[in-house]
Design a protein around this motif. Structure first.
Motif, PDB file in Angstrom:
ATOM      1  N   PRO A  70      37.901 -44.566  -5.293  1.00  0.00           N
ATOM      2  CA  PRO A  70      37.090 -43.517  -4.651  1.00  0.00           C
ATOM      3  C   PRO A  70      37.898 -42.283  -4.240  1.00  0.00           C
ATOM      4  O   PRO A  70      37.367 -41.168  -4.241  1.00  0.00           O
ATOM      5  CB  PRO A  70      36.511 -44.203  -3.418  1.00  0.00           C
ATOM      6  CG  PRO A  70      36.703 -45.658  -3.618  1.00  0.00           C
ATOM      7  CD  PRO A  70      37.812 -45.835  -4.594  1.00  0.00           C
ATOM      8  N   SER A  71      39.176 -42.448  -3.918  1.00  0.00           N
ATOM      9  CA  SER A  71      39.982 -41.282  -3.526  1.00  0.00           C
ATOM     10  C   SER A  71      40.230 -40.368  -4.733  1.00  0.00           C
ATOM     11  O   SER A  71      40.245 -39.144  -4.600  1.00  0.00           O
ATOM     12  CB  SER A  71      41.305 -41.708  -2.884  1.00  0.00           C
ATOM     13  OG  SER A  71      42.108 -42.411  -3.799  1.00  0.00           O
ATOM     14  N   VAL A  72      40.399 -40.957  -5.901  1.00  0.00           N
ATOM     15  CA  VAL A  72      40.555 -40.165  -7.118  1.00  0.00           C
ATOM     16  C   VAL A  72      39.232 -39.458  -7.418  1.00  0.00           C
ATOM     17  O   VAL A  72      39.220 -38.272  -7.771  1.00  0.00           O
ATOM     18  CB  VAL A  72      41.008 -41.040  -8.307  1.00  0.00           C
ATOM     19  CG1 VAL A  72      40.985 -40.249  -9.609  1.00  0.00           C
ATOM     20  CG2 VAL A  72      42.391 -41.613  -8.055  1.00  0.00           C
ATOM     21  N   ARG A  73      38.110 -40.171  -7.267  1.00  0.00           N
ATOM     22  CA  ARG A  73      36.786 -39.573  -7.495  1.00  0.00           C
ATOM     23  C   ARG A  73      36.594 -38.369  -6.588  1.00  0.00           C
ATOM     24  O   ARG A  73      36.121 -37.315  -7.013  1.00  0.00           O
ATOM     25  CB  ARG A  73      35.678 -40.616  -7.247  1.00  0.00           C
ATOM     26  CG  ARG A  73      34.256 -40.107  -7.207  1.00  0.00           C
ATOM     27  CD  ARG A  73      33.737 -39.343  -8.416  1.00  0.00           C
ATOM     28  NE  ARG A  73      33.929 -40.039  -9.653  1.00  0.00           N
ATOM     29  CZ  ARG A  73      34.084 -39.439 -10.847  1.00  0.00           C
ATOM     30  NH1 ARG A  73      34.052 -38.123 -10.942  1.00  0.00           N
ATOM     31  NH2 ARG A  73      34.268 -40.128 -11.931  1.00  0.00           N
ATOM     32  N   LYS A  74      36.990 -38.511  -5.309  1.00  0.00           N
ATOM     33  CA  LYS A  74      36.815 -37.430  -4.343  1.00  0.00           C
ATOM     34  C   LYS A  74      37.620 -36.190  -4.757  1.00  0.00           C
ATOM     35  O   LYS A  74      37.103 -35.076  -4.773  1.00  0.00           O
ATOM     36  CB  LYS A  74      37.242 -37.888  -2.952  1.00  0.00           C
ATOM     37  CG  LYS A  74      37.043 -36.835  -1.905  1.00  0.00           C
ATOM     38  CD  LYS A  74      37.466 -37.326  -0.531  1.00  0.00           C
ATOM     39  CE  LYS A  74      37.235 -36.192   0.463  1.00  0.00           C
ATOM     40  NZ  LYS A  74      38.085 -36.240   1.595  1.00  0.00           N
ATOM     41  N   VAL A  75      38.883 -36.383  -5.105  1.00  0.00           N
ATOM     42  CA  VAL A  75      39.736 -35.258  -5.503  1.00  0.00           C
ATOM     43  C   VAL A  75      39.208 -34.607  -6.780  1.00  0.00           C
ATOM     44  O   VAL A  75      39.123 -33.375  -6.868  1.00  0.00           O
ATOM     45  CB  VAL A  75      41.207 -35.706  -5.683  1.00  0.00           C
ATOM     46  CG1 VAL A  75      42.045 -34.608  -6.312  1.00  0.00           C
ATOM     47  CG2 VAL A  75      41.797 -36.141  -4.356  1.00  0.00           C
ATOM     48  N   LEU A  76      38.837 -35.410  -7.748  1.00  0.00           N
ATOM     49  CA  LEU A  76      38.330 -34.872  -9.009  1.00  0.00           C
ATOM     50  C   LEU A  76      37.026 -34.103  -8.779  1.00  0.00           C
ATOM     51  O   LEU A  76      36.848 -33.008  -9.316  1.00  0.00           O
ATOM     52  CB  LEU A  76      38.132 -36.011 -10.019  1.00  0.00           C
ATOM     53  CG  LEU A  76      37.806 -35.606 -11.442  1.00  0.00           C
ATOM     54  CD1 LEU A  76      38.876 -34.689 -12.029  1.00  0.00           C
ATOM     55  CD2 LEU A  76      37.664 -36.851 -12.313  1.00  0.00           C
ATOM     56  N   ASP A  77      36.136 -34.657  -7.964  1.00  0.00           N
ATOM     57  CA  ASP A  77      34.879 -33.972  -7.673  1.00  0.00           C
ATOM     58  C   ASP A  77      35.115 -32.661  -6.925  1.00  0.00           C
ATOM     59  O   ASP A  77      34.413 -31.676  -7.159  1.00  0.00           O
ATOM     60  CB  ASP A  77      33.938 -34.883  -6.881  1.00  0.00           C
ATOM     61  CG  ASP A  77      33.337 -35.992  -7.731  1.00  0.00           C
ATOM     62  OD1 ASP A  77      33.447 -35.924  -8.979  1.00  0.00           O
ATOM     63  OD2 ASP A  77      32.757 -36.936  -7.150  1.00  0.00           O
ATOM     64  N   GLU A  78      36.098 -32.640  -6.025  1.00  0.00           N
ATOM     65  CA  GLU A  78      36.426 -31.405  -5.305  1.00  0.00           C
ATOM     66  C   GLU A  78      36.926 -30.330  -6.275  1.00  0.00           C
ATOM     67  O   GLU A  78      36.554 -29.161  -6.162  1.00  0.00           O
ATOM     68  CB  GLU A  78      37.490 -31.669  -4.237  1.00  0.00           C
ATOM     69  CG  GLU A  78      36.980 -32.427  -3.042  1.00  0.00           C
ATOM     70  CD  GLU A  78      38.089 -32.883  -2.094  1.00  0.00           C
ATOM     71  OE1 GLU A  78      39.302 -32.719  -2.439  1.00  0.00           O
ATOM     72  OE2 GLU A  78      37.763 -33.419  -1.026  1.00  0.00           O
ATOM     73  N   GLN A  79      37.753 -30.737  -7.225  1.00  0.00           N
ATOM     74  CA  GLN A  79      38.264 -29.784  -8.211  1.00  0.00           C
ATOM     75  C   GLN A  79      37.136 -29.248  -9.084  1.00  0.00           C
ATOM     76  O   GLN A  79      37.062 -28.056  -9.369  1.00  0.00           O
ATOM     77  CB  GLN A  79      39.351 -30.433  -9.087  1.00  0.00           C
ATOM     78  CG  GLN A  79      40.565 -30.922  -8.327  1.00  0.00           C
ATOM     79  CD  GLN A  79      41.251 -29.816  -7.551  1.00  0.00           C
ATOM     80  OE1 GLN A  79      41.586 -28.784  -8.108  1.00  0.00           O
ATOM     81  NE2 GLN A  79      41.442 -30.027  -6.273  1.00  0.00           N
ATOM     82  N   LYS A  80      36.237 -30.133  -9.482  1.00  0.00           N
ATOM     83  CA  LYS A  80      35.096 -29.712 -10.302  1.00  0.00           C
ATOM     84  C   LYS A  80      34.162 -28.796  -9.519  1.00  0.00           C
ATOM     85  O   LYS A  80      33.593 -27.850 -10.080  1.00  0.00           O
ATOM     86  CB  LYS A  80      34.332 -30.932 -10.816  1.00  0.00           C
ATOM     87  CG  LYS A  80      35.066 -31.685 -11.906  1.00  0.00           C
ATOM     88  CD  LYS A  80      34.244 -32.857 -12.391  1.00  0.00           C
ATOM     89  CE  LYS A  80      34.917 -33.579 -13.524  1.00  0.00           C
ATOM     90  NZ  LYS A  80      34.088 -34.687 -14.037  1.00  0.00           N
ATOM     91  N   ALA A  81      34.003 -29.049  -8.219  1.00  0.00           N
ATOM     92  CA  ALA A  81      33.146 -28.199  -7.391  1.00  0.00           C
ATOM     93  C   ALA A  81      33.737 -26.789  -7.288  1.00  0.00           C
ATOM     94  O   ALA A  81      33.002 -25.797  -7.347  1.00  0.00           O
ATOM     95  CB  ALA A  81      32.970 -28.811  -6.005  1.00  0.00           C
TER      96      ALA A  81
END
Length: 144
Positions: A70-81
């Motif tokens: 989930p921490s990787v998902r959070k960082v990746l989603d933040e970058q995509k946002a």
């Protein structure tokens, strides 16, 4: 006989209008421009990932890790946002060469980025070529 000749001429005209009868795709075609923008966005996401602990991973590898962590998902989603907040556009498009024999066009343009009230332009070049299946293949240069 006249109807037959008129039908052939009409079909040939439609072929030219719709597909160019297999000529080189133009750098101003919407499919080509959209592909150039998508390639630029992927490159920008890879660059943005370099500033996180996802450094060195491909986007596919990061996506795979994000399914389990989930921490990787959070960082990746933040970058995509953040990437979604950026407006990319091709401006000043110039066709520099067309090779109908190879079904390839070479183009130059400025990649314009609008983000947080600032606008920057980067000169790029790109080629668009039909592959053996008749699909458009695009290569972009200058996205350092």
């Amino acid at each position: 006989m006249k109807k037959y000749i008129a039908l052939i001429i009409a079909m040939f005209s439609v072929c030219l209008l719709i597909t160019g009868c297999g000529g080189a795709p133009k750098g101003t075609d919407s499919e080509v421009k959209e592909t150039v923008i998508e390639i630029a966005k992927e490159q920008m996401l890879r660059f943005m990932m370099m500033n996180t602990y996802l450094r060195g991973l491909t986007i596919a590898e990061a996506e795979q890790k994000a399914q389990k962590d989930p921490s990787v998902r959070k960082v990746l989603d933040e970058q995509k946002a953040e990437l979604a907040k950026m407006k990319l556009e091709l401006v000043n498009i110039r066709v520099t060469k067309i090779d109908d024999k190879l079904k390839k066009s070479t183009n130059a343009a400025d990649l314009q980025l609008e983000y947080k009230g600032e606008t920057n332009k980067t000169p790029i070049t790109y080629t668009a070529q039909l592959n053996d299946k008749g699909e458009v293949y695009v290569e972009v240069f200058g996205l350092n």
